[in-house]
Structure formats: C-alpha cells, structure tokens
Design an enzyme around this catalytic site. Sequence first.
Site, PDB file in Angstrom:
ATOM      1  N   HIS A 514      33.156  29.773  38.010  1.00  0.00           N
ATOM      2  CA  HIS A 514      34.005  29.912  36.903  1.00  0.00           C
ATOM      3  C   HIS A 514      33.951  31.430  36.585  1.00  0.00           C
ATOM      4  O   HIS A 514      34.915  32.169  36.557  1.00  0.00           O
ATOM      5  CB  HIS A 514      33.403  28.988  35.948  1.00  0.00           C
ATOM      6  CG  HIS A 514      34.102  29.367  34.647  1.00  0.00           C
ATOM      7  ND1 HIS A 514      35.035  28.563  33.881  1.00  0.00           N
ATOM      8  CD2 HIS A 514      34.040  30.530  33.567  1.00  0.00           C
ATOM      9  CE1 HIS A 514      35.613  29.096  32.730  1.00  0.00           C
ATOM     10  NE2 HIS A 514      35.124  30.265  32.477  1.00  0.00           N
ATOM     11  N   GLU A 515      32.860  31.884  36.506  1.00  0.00           N
ATOM     12  CA  GLU A 515      32.687  33.416  36.144  1.00  0.00           C
ATOM     13  C   GLU A 515      33.276  34.158  37.286  1.00  0.00           C
ATOM     14  O   GLU A 515      33.925  35.465  36.903  1.00  0.00           O
ATOM     15  CB  GLU A 515      31.417  33.805  35.795  1.00  0.00           C
ATOM     16  CG  GLU A 515      30.467  33.074  34.611  1.00  0.00           C
ATOM     17  CD  GLU A 515      31.471  33.263  33.500  1.00  0.00           C
ATOM     18  OE1 GLU A 515      32.006  33.957  33.316  1.00  0.00           O
ATOM     19  OE2 GLU A 515      31.178  32.001  32.635  1.00  0.00           O
ATOM     20  N   HIS A 518      36.770  34.562  36.571  1.00  0.00           N
ATOM     21  CA  HIS A 518      37.141  35.931  35.825  1.00  0.00           C
ATOM     22  C   HIS A 518      37.284  37.148  36.557  1.00  0.00           C
ATOM     23  O   HIS A 518      37.904  37.963  36.347  1.00  0.00           O
ATOM     24  CB  HIS A 518      36.324  35.915  34.630  1.00  0.00           C
ATOM     25  CG  HIS A 518      36.389  34.842  33.530  1.00  0.00           C
ATOM     26  ND1 HIS A 518      37.631  34.564  32.942  1.00  0.00           N
ATOM     27  CD2 HIS A 518      35.573  33.733  33.092  1.00  0.00           C
ATOM     28  CE1 HIS A 518      37.433  33.775  32.111  1.00  0.00           C
ATOM     29  NE2 HIS A 518      36.259  33.074  32.072  1.00  0.00           N
ATOM     30  N   HIS A 521      40.151  37.512  38.704  1.00  0.00           N
ATOM     31  CA  HIS A 521      40.974  37.946  37.860  1.00  0.00           C
ATOM     32  C   HIS A 521      41.233  39.624  37.605  1.00  0.00           C
ATOM     33  O   HIS A 521      42.450  40.196  37.534  1.00  0.00           O
ATOM     34  CB  HIS A 521      41.318  37.153  36.641  1.00  0.00           C
ATOM     35  CG  HIS A 521      42.429  37.032  35.570  1.00  0.00           C
ATOM     36  ND1 HIS A 521      42.343  36.555  34.357  1.00  0.00           N
ATOM     37  CD2 HIS A 521      43.732  37.532  35.985  1.00  0.00           C
ATOM     38  CE1 HIS A 521      43.409  36.692  33.805  1.00  0.00           C
ATOM     39  NE2 HIS A 521      44.468  37.148  34.784  1.00  0.00           N
TER      40      HIS A 521
HETATM   41 ZN   LIG Z   1      35.224  31.608  31.289  1.00  0.00          ZN
END
Ligand SMILES: [Zn+2]
Length: 732
Positions: A514-515, A518, A521
């Site tokens: 998940h991290e 980011h 992104h």
């Molecule tokens: Zn998050």
Amino acid sequence: MRKLLFTGAGVAALVSASCATTTQEVRTTGDSQPTASSSAPAPKATNPLLAKWSGPYGGVPAFDQVKVEHFKPALEASIEENRREIAAIANNPDAPTFENTIAALEDAGRTYNDVGTIFGIWSSSMNGPEFQAIEREMAPKLAAFADEIAQNEKLFQRVEAVYNSPDKAKLTPEQQRLVWVHYTGLVRSGAKLDAAAKKRLADINQRLASLYTDFSQNVLADEENYVVVLESEADLAGLPESVRTGAAAAAESRGMPGKWVITNTRSSMEPFLTYSSRRDLREKVWRNYVNRGDNGDTRDNNKLITEILKLRAERAKLLGYATHAHWRLENTMAKTPERAMVLMEAVWTPAVARVREEVADMQAIANKEGAKLKIEPWDYRYYAEKVRKAKYDLDENEVKPYLQLEKLREGMFWVAGELFGFSFTPVSNVPVFHPDVRVWEVKDKASGKHVGLWYFDPYARPGKRSGAWMNAYRNQERFKGEISTIVSNNSNFMKGKPGEPVLISWTDAQTLFHEFGHALHGLASNVTYPTLSGTSVARDYVEFPSQLLEHWLSTPEVLNTYAVHYQTGKPIPAALVAKIEKAATFNQGFGTIEYLSSALVDMKLHLAGDKTIDPDAFERDTLGALGMPKEIVMRHRTPQFGHVFAGDGYSAGYYSYLWSDTLTADAYEAFTEGKGAYDRDVAERLRKHVFSVGNTVDPAEAYRSFRGKEAGTDALMRKRGFPVPVKNKKAN
Ligand SMILES: [Zn+2]
C-alpha cells in the site's frame, strides 16, 4: 505550495489494508490561514537546514547535519525569506500575468518547504521532548504565516486577475488548473473576507494549530506510557514466538530484562488480541488501547476535541459554509458530505449483516470449546482466528515464515518494473536521519534515466509515530528545469534478532505494498508545476493508487518468487496460496464496520454545526443510532482519532478510504477483465491517466480516461464479499 503527505497507517481486516493518513500541510496558498510574527534575527549559513540541498541526484537533505536546535531559527529565517518573495510578487508594478504571479508563486518558498519537510520528518520519525517543545512553539507561528499569505490583499487581487483574465484560455490545461488551484485555495482560506473576519479566522487557525499539536502529543504519550507488563510464562499463553520476542525486546529497552512488554500501539495490540488465550489480559490490553486520550488525566483529549469542533464550526460559518464538512468536501471527488454519506450508508447495512454472521460463527466455536462467554470486543480477533482455521484451514502462523520483509521489498521492486518500467539500485552516498534508513535510486529501465530516490525506514523505535506512511521529501517538477522526486516509505516493523530475516504478517505485507503504491504515485509523476505533482491530489482520490497496488501482493508471480520460506528457500505452497485466496473476504464484516463507524462518527461530528459537543456522549449516541454491533469498537475512537484531530487533513475525510476503494476495486477489474495483473496495455493506461498526472486533471475525468466508465459500487461489494444490489447489477 507543496504538501507534506503523511500517510500514517493501520490496516483493516486481513484483506483490506487501508492505510490511515494524517496530513500536515505547509502551503503558502492553501487551505490554511495573518499575522506578522517572528522578529527573530535571520541566522547565517551555519544552519544546515537553510543550505540548499546539495550532493548527487539534484541535491539531497543533509540529514547527518541536522540538530534539533536548528529548527526554530531555520523556520523563522525561511519564513522571512518566503515573506520577501511573496512581497515581491504582490508588489510587482507590472500587470498580473500567469508568469509573474502564478509561476512566481510556484517558485517561491523553496527554502521554507525544504525546512518544513525536515521538520515534518523529525515530528513523525525522530520525535522527543526537546523537539516537542519546539513543535508546540512553532505550530501556531506556521499557521499564522499561512494566513498572512492567504490574507495578503495585493497578492489575492493579482491571482484573481489572472483567474478572471480572458488570457487564461490561452494557457495550457495544466496551467489553467494551477490557476484554479491557487485561486480557490486562497478563497477557501478567507481571501475575500473583510478585515474583522480575517482577523478572527487567523486567531482560530493559530489556536487550532496548538490544539492539534497537543492532541497528537497526548496520544503519543498514552501510547508510550500505558503499557502492559507481563511477568511470567503463564502470561504468554497462546503467543507465537515472534510476539514473545518482540515483547521481550520491548521490555529490555524499557529496562525490564526478563519480562515482556505489550506496548500500546496497533502493531503490538493486534497480534496480542489475536493469539493470547488469556482473556483477562486481552481485555486489559484492549482497554489500554481503546482508552488512549480518554483516561481523564492530564493527557485526556476530550476538552480539546470540544474546542476544536467549535472553532471549526465557527470557521466554516465565517467562510460561508453550512458546516466544516461542507467546507472540507468542496474540492474533493465526493464534493458534498451528502454524497459521501450515501456511499457509507450503502455499505453499512450489508457489513452489519456480515458481522452478525461472523459473531455467530465465533460464538459457536466458543460454545463448542466450552468457554462460558459471550463474544466481547477483546474476543473478536482471537475467535476470528479460530474461525479462519476451522473454515479455511488457514493459519496465519503458517503463512508468516514465507513473508520476509526484504524479499517482499524485492517483490515490490519487481512489480514496479513490470507495471511502470522502474529499476531500483541501492545507494550509499546520501545521508540518512537514522542508521535504519536505506536509500535506493529509481531509474527508467528502458532509457536508464534517473527518476528519483526512495528512502525506506522500516523499523519501530521510540520517538517514531505508529503506523505506516509515505512522505514526499521533494516533488517532481520541470518548469524551472527538471527536478526529480524524493519519496520515502515508513513503517513500524519489529526488528528481528541480528542476522535473522524479519518476518511479517499478511496484513503487514499488504500495508507494505500500500505505502509503496503511494511512493510509486510520487515516482511516476510527470508534471510541470510542483503544486500539482505526485500525491498532491484530492484527499478521497489519493488512497486509490495505494490501495490498488495492494492487489499485486497476491499475484502468483510475486508469491512464487518472493514469498519464499526463510529457512528452506522454498516458495509458498500453491495449496496455501489457494487458501489465502479463498479466505480473501474473510472477516470483512469486522474490517468494514471497524473502519466505517470511525468514518461516520467523523462526518457526523463535522455536520453537527456549532453546538457544544461532549465527544464521549456524541460517540455513544451516534453509534447507538447507527446500530453499531457491540462486539466491535471504532478503529479510531474520537479521543485518539489523529487523522481528524491532529490536523485538518482528514477531518470530515476519513470516508476517503472507502471512496478510493470504490475506484480501486473497479480499477483492478480492468486488469482481470484484460490479460491479468500484468496486462501491459492496462498498466500503460494506468500510468498515463492516473499515476503520472498528479493533480493536473480532475480526478473523476482522469478515472474515466483510464477506465472508460464511472466506477460504481458493484466491484467494491464484490471485493468485500457483500451482495451486489440488484438495481446496480442492471445498471452495469
Ligand atoms: Zn494510504
């Protein structure tokens, strides 16, 4: 200008890892706030925080030279510098243009941003009493400075002139959006108010900044001080070796060798409640955890919350909005609280129904075992684990030996290579703020071109906030020459014994991915102006790329190569993978309700207007009216809800995870409807329309460009194993 995105974490059920985020914003023209402050003398070049970042890769933070005493003078000096830059823009005798106003704003505040970035890193990762005193002193000053800019009338008139100019139509779409972002940011921060209202607004913002700081310091103190000490072997009943080792290390570091300490953080609480067969101790650990900030002592947060809510309601009124929630949601994808509520309520009912089934399954096992009890909140994780074993023959402890932190990191790198063409090479020529931090250079595989740096700070330590988060130290941009990004991922894994690999749970592995989503992104960003770069997108859109990346953990390509047994080196057996897949929607009732109850209370607190609110009573009444299953507590109870009360960032915004997950579930189906998780064409569309565009495009439009349609909620319901409503089925 640029935003520090602190993605703090936590995870829902075994399957839906949703990272929680708290945000600190350091923006010169943003949703923040007058006052001239600081008469401090500008310190000279001896302060390393004020030096331009130097060294390789376009310069990196000089972490090795930072001392806590540098922060205050550096912040004050960089505020002074930024103040002069803003004055030069505001007082420019030439007619306002995009270049001399908007682009000039983009180029202003660079030192201030750099100092603020490192200040934020110390706040989250290197905190201590000396730093906290500076944080308390500086928080209202930073808020005052933000308002000083937002309330600068000459500056606003120039921005407004560019916004209203017919020449705007000649700008690029990105430039037009940038003008809109600056203009609306200033208006939303009170640029159009009269002098008396501006003054009141600035006072409110400064007071809020102090309250936010106190709030988060109180939670941190309760996490550090309310621990459970285990005295004997009998207290460890049921705990696997990894939990015992971690608890022994925690005791050792607190000067209690030979004992075991369960610290008051999610990463300690969750495994203890899952495995401990000592119901009395489960209750004790649970009570400690859910009462953070609510202990009736000097660290109690209830009074602070009442004041925060009152001030936020007053501020919203001043700015012309019905409530704080209406103000916060205006620039999001949801746009109105009502639309966010509709989504939350649609998911609430099926999730409660699922909880009833989950509790019945657990109660049956407890009865069968002859335990004379009714399932209580401190029993949920413990009996859920037993149900998992009984129904799916899946034992988390059977999975863990295959989940080595470093191998999974290599797996993430491989995924980034497949989806986005990135390669990762470790570098040792840049300073770090702690010996645990490691750094990689990211390049484009095909061209060999430098993309950015990725800093990784995986381990828990005192002074580091709990959870997991991503932070951008520098945003990608190119309007004044190519500037590459620097991003970091931060988590709180327990360090293993020296020389032994760190094994993590499936949930933690999802959080890791998940991290990293980011981070990608940020790394994939390909924009011109820093304000629009990377993860600087709407709050209810930013969790979409990160949640999406979680899906690649469970692809066979990753599991077969990177989920290998730490002793035998053998890949995770196919049968075990099949069991993980089969159990994918297991316990989603719990995960969804735990999250959604927090999101609903957050929204209702901020829709309540300016009445005086007793947080405990409000929470109780709201949950009662919702029909909250009594076997579950909110993932974040009000007195410890850092997302909402440690800053404005996620206030009336905790719904964002669900909103984003609607996109996530639908977006992943684009891959499964195509050639699978590694479908090159879909990945390219994802890079082109989502990961690379930052905030240069309206998120709803960006999503439609990627997917060719709106998301809808059907995929979300399927992902969580809830029934898809019939009318939606037809519509799809
Ligand atoms: Zn998050």
